[in-house]
Design an enzyme around this catalytic site. Sequence first.
Site, PDB file in Angstrom:
ATOM      1  N   ASP A  38       0.808  -1.222   0.000  1.00 57.77           N
ATOM      2  CA  ASP A  38       0.000   0.000   0.000  1.00 57.77           C
ATOM      3  C   ASP A  38       0.847   1.281   0.000  1.00 57.77           C
ATOM      4  O   ASP A  38       1.512   1.584   0.998  1.00 57.77           O
ATOM      5  CB  ASP A  38      -0.934  -0.009   1.243  1.00 57.77           C
ATOM      6  CG  ASP A  38      -2.200   0.807   1.025  1.00 57.77           C
ATOM      7  OD1 ASP A  38      -2.401   1.295  -0.090  1.00 57.77           O
ATOM      8  OD2 ASP A  38      -2.984   0.950   1.991  1.00 57.77           O
TER       9      ASP A  38
ATOM     10  N   LYS B  39      -8.188  -1.637   3.402  1.00 58.64           N
ATOM     11  CA  LYS B  39      -7.548  -0.335   3.615  1.00 58.64           C
ATOM     12  C   LYS B  39      -7.487  -0.020   5.103  1.00 58.64           C
ATOM     13  O   LYS B  39      -6.487   0.494   5.607  1.00 58.64           O
ATOM     14  CB  LYS B  39      -8.373   0.711   2.866  1.00 58.64           C
ATOM     15  CG  LYS B  39      -7.684   1.996   2.555  1.00 58.64           C
ATOM     16  CD  LYS B  39      -6.439   1.819   1.732  1.00 58.64           C
ATOM     17  CE  LYS B  39      -6.314   2.753   0.587  1.00 58.64           C
ATOM     18  NZ  LYS B  39      -5.183   2.508  -0.289  1.00 58.64           N
TER      19      LYS B  39
ATOM     20  N   LYS C  72      -8.371  14.307  -3.057  1.00 63.02           N
ATOM     21  CA  LYS C  72      -8.775  13.642  -1.815  1.00 63.02           C
ATOM     22  C   LYS C  72      -8.686  14.593  -0.625  1.00 63.02           C
ATOM     23  O   LYS C  72      -7.779  15.413  -0.544  1.00 63.02           O
ATOM     24  CB  LYS C  72      -7.845  12.458  -1.595  1.00 63.02           C
ATOM     25  CG  LYS C  72      -8.192  11.605  -0.417  1.00 63.02           C
ATOM     26  CD  LYS C  72      -7.405  10.343  -0.513  1.00 63.02           C
ATOM     27  CE  LYS C  72      -7.177   9.699   0.799  1.00 63.02           C
ATOM     28  NZ  LYS C  72      -6.323   8.532   0.613  1.00 63.02           N
TER      29      LYS C  72
ATOM     30  N   LYS D  46       2.567   1.951   3.364  1.00 64.55           N
ATOM     31  CA  LYS D  46       1.781   2.120   4.595  1.00 64.55           C
ATOM     32  C   LYS D  46       1.946   0.983   5.581  1.00 64.55           C
ATOM     33  O   LYS D  46       2.016   1.195   6.779  1.00 64.55           O
ATOM     34  CB  LYS D  46       0.297   2.157   4.218  1.00 64.55           C
ATOM     35  CG  LYS D  46      -0.266   3.529   4.034  1.00 64.55           C
ATOM     36  CD  LYS D  46      -1.751   3.490   4.258  1.00 64.55           C
ATOM     37  CE  LYS D  46      -2.598   3.609   3.040  1.00 64.55           C
ATOM     38  NZ  LYS D  46      -2.484   4.601   2.075  1.00 64.55           N
TER      39      LYS D  46
HETATM   40  P1  NAD Z   1      -7.911   3.370 -10.061  1.00 68.40           P
HETATM   41  O1  NAD Z   1      -9.174   2.725  -9.663  1.00 68.40           O
HETATM   42  O2  NAD Z   1      -7.972   4.652 -10.808  1.00 68.40           O
HETATM   43  O3  NAD Z   1      -7.031   2.385 -10.924  1.00 68.40           O
HETATM   44  C1  NAD Z   1      -7.024   1.006 -10.753  1.00 68.40           C
HETATM   45  C2  NAD Z   1      -7.018   0.334 -12.125  1.00 68.40           C
HETATM   46  O4  NAD Z   1      -6.888  -1.060 -11.912  1.00 68.40           O
HETATM   47  C3  NAD Z   1      -8.302   0.539 -12.897  1.00 68.40           C
HETATM   48  O5  NAD Z   1      -8.015   1.070 -14.180  1.00 68.40           O
HETATM   49  C4  NAD Z   1      -8.917  -0.869 -12.993  1.00 68.40           C
HETATM   50  O6  NAD Z   1      -9.594  -1.062 -14.209  1.00 68.40           O
HETATM   51  C5  NAD Z   1      -7.675  -1.724 -12.881  1.00 68.40           C
HETATM   52  N1  NAD Z   1      -7.862  -3.104 -12.404  1.00 68.40           N
HETATM   53  C6  NAD Z   1      -8.656  -3.601 -11.429  1.00 68.40           C
HETATM   54  N2  NAD Z   1      -8.483  -4.926 -11.283  1.00 68.40           N
HETATM   55  C7  NAD Z   1      -7.511  -5.281 -12.170  1.00 68.40           C
HETATM   56  C8  NAD Z   1      -6.861  -6.489 -12.487  1.00 68.40           C
HETATM   57  N3  NAD Z   1      -7.193  -7.631 -11.884  1.00 68.40           N
HETATM   58  N4  NAD Z   1      -5.915  -6.467 -13.440  1.00 68.40           N
HETATM   59  C9  NAD Z   1      -5.569  -5.328 -14.080  1.00 68.40           C
HETATM   60  N5  NAD Z   1      -6.160  -4.149 -13.835  1.00 68.40           N
HETATM   61  C10 NAD Z   1      -7.112  -4.132 -12.884  1.00 68.40           C
HETATM   62  O7  NAD Z   1      -7.067   3.526  -8.720  1.00 68.40           O
HETATM   63  P2  NAD Z   1      -5.776   4.432  -8.416  1.00 68.40           P
HETATM   64  O8  NAD Z   1      -6.239   5.716  -7.839  1.00 68.40           O
HETATM   65  O9  NAD Z   1      -4.882   4.442  -9.603  1.00 68.40           O
HETATM   66  O10 NAD Z   1      -5.134   3.583  -7.226  1.00 68.40           O
HETATM   67  C11 NAD Z   1      -4.626   2.313  -7.495  1.00 68.40           C
HETATM   68  C12 NAD Z   1      -4.419   1.521  -6.232  1.00 68.40           C
HETATM   69  O11 NAD Z   1      -3.433   2.162  -5.439  1.00 68.40           O
HETATM   70  C13 NAD Z   1      -5.658   1.369  -5.354  1.00 68.40           C
HETATM   71  O12 NAD Z   1      -5.740   0.069  -4.834  1.00 68.40           O
HETATM   72  C14 NAD Z   1      -5.400   2.314  -4.238  1.00 68.40           C
HETATM   73  O13 NAD Z   1      -6.030   1.937  -3.030  1.00 68.40           O
HETATM   74  C15 NAD Z   1      -3.902   2.224  -4.108  1.00 68.40           C
HETATM   75  N6  NAD Z   1      -3.361   3.401  -3.447  1.00 68.40           N
HETATM   76  C16 NAD Z   1      -3.458   4.621  -4.019  1.00 68.40           C
HETATM   77  C17 NAD Z   1      -2.953   5.733  -3.370  1.00 68.40           C
HETATM   78  C18 NAD Z   1      -3.023   7.085  -4.004  1.00 68.40           C
HETATM   79  O14 NAD Z   1      -3.455   7.213  -5.116  1.00 68.40           O
HETATM   80  N7  NAD Z   1      -2.568   8.122  -3.349  1.00 68.40           N
HETATM   81  C19 NAD Z   1      -2.385   5.585  -2.107  1.00 68.40           C
HETATM   82  C20 NAD Z   1      -2.301   4.312  -1.553  1.00 68.40           C
HETATM   83  C21 NAD Z   1      -2.772   3.233  -2.248  1.00 68.40           C
END
Ligand code: NAD
Length: 531
Positions: free
Chosen positions: A325, A374, A415, A487
């Site tokens: 994470d 999360k 956010k 995290k």
């Molecule tokens: P998002 O939803 O915009 O992007 C995720 C992408 O993954 C989507 O395009 C979706 O279609 C794709 N997806 C889902 N399942 C899949 C699979 N099995 N194979 C391939 N693709 C798949 O999310 P995001 O904002 O880009 O964040 C991505 C991840 O990072 C999330 O899990 C989020 O919790 C984690 N995260 C993000 C942040 C941040 O953005 N600041 C911080 C910590 C963790």
Amino acid sequence: MAPPNAEISHPTATSNGTLNSPTPLFKVNSPNVQYTNDHIFSKYTYFNTLVKKQADGTLIAEPTETIYEFKTERTVPRVGVMLVGWGGNNGSTLTASILSHKKKLTWHTRTGAHEPNYYGSVTQSSTVRLGVDPEGNDIYVPMKDMLPMVDPTELVIGGWDISGKNLAEAMERAKVLPYDLQRQVKDDMVNMVPLPSIYYPDFIAANQEDRADNLIPGNNKRAHVNQIRKDIRDFKANNGLDKVIVLWTANTERFAELIDGVNDTADNFLAAVENSHDEIAPSSIFALAAIEEGAPFINGSPQNTFVPGLIQLAERHHTFIGGDDFKSGQTKMKSALVDFLVNAGIKPVAITSYNHLGNNDGKNLSSQRQFRSKEISKSTVVDDMVAANHLLYAKNEHPDHTVVIKYVPSVGDSKRALDEYECDIFMGGRQSISMYNICEDSLLASPLIIDLVVMTELMTRLQYKTADMTKFSHFHSVLSILSYMLKAPMVSSGTPVVNALSRQRTAIENIFRAAVGLTANNEMGLEHKIW
Ligand code: NAD
């Protein structure tokens, strides 16, 4: 394209494998350090303190010294990154940003002209105190120049997504970057199309189903692993890469159930994949494929991708893994602020965190089982800091810690995190600190992806040896040096988890220093106290 910093940095491989400039930004002048054309060798004395408790409760502290030798390959290879979830907000933002660096773009917003930067990346935009000049002034160098590291602008990016939109459409859907920048990278990104991926609907929120239109067919999980392995090999060959790193930035999955006989050991895990067992998550399938291909795998989401059997497999294959994470916003502040409070002798008694966000991550997290992943990842972040101060906290005492996440579509990727730190202070007093953090989530996460990749790649070229070892060895498969960016950092079994941000950064800095034969940084400043 030649790396822009080639003239000041460490040697970099061109696409045909020959060395670019061998001139580093600085050289260490010490009998403990040797530079050859291919390697930097260093000898480092690791000072520690062994503490033993006597029968009467007295602590006996004994200084110890261990000699470590380090060996770092100097040639920076051509590196590719395969993102799982390439078409998401993070994936499309990272891709467009790197493209803007490659193309040296300028774009305009209502505040004026902007140029690309790597702000938020500890390797690219922070400095390290190298030492002092003869007058006693501090001399700082960029962290990226401590050792030969890959230039993020040179990374080749690809990956998979269950959504078949090309990266230009994905960037538009993400609504993160300004239009004038999107306009200038769009034509390049139209041709970037994510590879089909695997979709096991039970693992991510049901509300994601309508974007799942780009799928590897079938239900055979071993066939899925083999397809992903082939994708990695093809990507490497088609782009003339020396190394590929695979990173999960796809949706947060629910936790996989830990079941004896299924995911508890390496062999049981492999058998469960052969049998297409229901509890094997897509992220674990990707991790297995990467491990079997010898490609490091990093998990940027909170779920327990690395079940015990998979960790054993990474160890068996000597492949690096890291997670879990990205630590981008609220948790990063928490791991800095609570560290400061507890070390100042102030006692946080309640930490209450609200978030709301309106991007697709927020939509996915509006489902209870994904939110739970999360919540778990955010919950343990202060544990080590609290446990370190028995004057403030009794054994097993913890501050109240609450995490709430709500989906509010209209705020998009911007956010909002509201935190309240309630603290006990002097003589029964109370201090309440409120923090309100507003930020484009993906603009915080993308530089962390760069750091995770840059450091992981470096660790594939860095080896160590102690007196009782006959040959150099890589660090443990579980890369705890990545903790600063994560995290809920994974560490190898028996290693304590460190969440305190300053300790995590100090570890990075001092390991890099040791690899070039410099002592660990200390803040004693004794040179100023000798008259
Ligand atoms: P998002 O939803 O915009 O992007 C995720 C992408 O993954 C989507 O395009 C979706 O279609 C794709 N997806 C889902 N399942 C899949 C699979 N099995 N194979 C391939 N693709 C798949 O999310 P995001 O904002 O880009 O964040 C991505 C991840 O990072 C999330 O899990 C989020 O919790 C984690 N995260 C993000 C942040 C941040 O953005 N600041 C911080 C910590 C963790």
